[in-house]
Design an enzyme around this catalytic site. Sequence first.
Site, PDB file in Angstrom:
ATOM      1  N   SER A 164      -8.293  -6.640  17.154  1.00 44.81           N
ATOM      2  CA  SER A 164      -8.962  -7.043  17.533  1.00 44.81           C
ATOM      3  C   SER A 164      -9.808  -8.428  17.015  1.00 44.81           C
ATOM      4  CB  SER A 164     -10.347  -6.557  17.364  1.00 44.81           C
ATOM      5  OG  SER A 164     -10.236  -5.233  16.811  1.00 44.81           O
ATOM      6  N   TYR A 165     -10.968  -8.713  16.627  1.00 45.18           N
ATOM      7  CA  TYR A 165     -11.630 -10.197  15.972  1.00 45.18           C
ATOM      8  C   TYR A 165     -11.941  -8.708  14.351  1.00 45.18           C
ATOM      9  CZ  TYR A 165     -15.100 -12.794  13.522  1.00 45.18           C
ATOM     10  OH  TYR A 165     -15.654 -13.585  12.173  1.00 45.18           O
TER      11      TYR A 165
END
Length: 540
Positions: A164-165
């Site tokens: 994920s980010y």
Amino acid sequence: NVDINRVESGLTRHELDFLWGINLSRALTLSLKNAAKIFKFQILSAGRVQTPMLHFLIEREREIAKFVPTPFWEIYAILDTNPELTLSHIEEKFWDKNKAEEVLAKCKGKEAIVSELTKKAVKKAPPNPFDLTSLQTEAYRYFKYSPKKTIEIAQKLYTAGHISYPRTSSQKLPPTIGYHEIITQLGKIKAYANLSSKLLSFKELKPNEGKKEDSAHPAIYPTTEIPNVENLSKDELNLYDLIVRRFMATFGEPAIRETNTIIFDINGEKFKVTGSRTIEKNWMDFYGKYAKFEEIELPEMKKGEIYQVKKLEKLDKETQPPQRYSQGSIIKELESVNLGTKTTRALILQTLYDRGYIEGTSIKITAIGMKVGEALEKYVPDIVSEELTRNFEEETEKVFEGKIKREEVVNKAKIVLKKISEDFKKNEILLGRELEEALLETKDKQNLLGPCPVCGRKMRIAYSPKTKKYFAGCSGYPDCKKVFPLPSSAKITYEGRECEFCKTSIIKVVRKGKRPFTMCLDPMCKSKENWGKKDKSIKE
């Protein structure tokens, strides 16, 4: 939908950083240019967060420099057991030497009697999910990756869709990310197959979330887009493995650790020994090699048992100065005092390295870094203010919350910046002269290449206008004319040791895009006799 307040908050931060950086860096560079006699041009930088960060590190350096050690004494008793057992006096530190010697004399020749035994089981909660700061801290701890390197690797994994980010300050993993699906997919990677099956057998999947939140992004987690691990670089695989195992560990049950303390009586003086061991690993199984706890198992003993004391020791010690920050610990510390953001801290730290203001993995302020920081503190005190930087961070947050407008914050910053610029101009010559002095001192130190093998004076890096090349020459010239050629187009630094064959200095050679190497100064040294020759034992 566009979150306008978030956009405005980001623009506020960008404008502040631009105004601070371009104006202050130019003012700093011009002060040197207008005052210096030798260093007419040298790029120096200052910034809204960079300069307070430098000042923050200088303060630690000052704490270390002014630290005065205090002597103390420790007393240990070594029992005649198999294996030997070392007991420490229950007082731990004796600040009075006479008292320590009295205890030592009192215990000499006496037996150790078990007087008290306690066992205590403690639950160790699973770790929280990774936010960027904790990921950078752990990556430095296990792999010695700099914060900048960690975010670069994480960015590659994110771009490929594997995580994920990463630029998040959240320690929350909402159910909407799909725990079951992610763990199922991870089970397709051989290294995580058994761990995945174990997690999926749980009645409930509930991560041990931390307190920190980020309204834009959840904590860092592996996605269902699993990689072909054979296609990952070593660094990517290391970081991916750390992220996966941390993610899995957050769902684990608390580990059970047992602490065992035994108190001994030696002629009225209390000594103790403490051990600890893991009874139930639980989440530690998922975190694997990253779950490091000391395992010290004590032998079974009973109250009233008597043991012979093989040896008594009195150790002379001193209190130690504060430790220098590592690249991992400084990021965590800066977050705790709200200097910079999760995204900028690593980049600004790297800027301090690139400018030559700091050096080493155990961060040390260089001469030029100290002088820049001290000069700015002396002549332009507002620029080093951590409080001022924090205030603007808080106002930027208020822009995000919709409480104030971006223009208000930027206009306020311009007023502050104008005063700082006036202070710069008023003290330009004094500031420039101090900076040049530091640059000359730094340059002189960097040019030293150890002792001359002929006369013992210093070898220095010198430049020949005739050949247009750099060389190593004795500082005793013209009395001593010893010289050595140096590799071209390279950064040369002295390694602090001499060659075992020719006794000349060992230097490190760094060329852009190539692997650094070390060599001695003498081109005719025995250590170089095989240079350039192919190893015939290696088959084509």
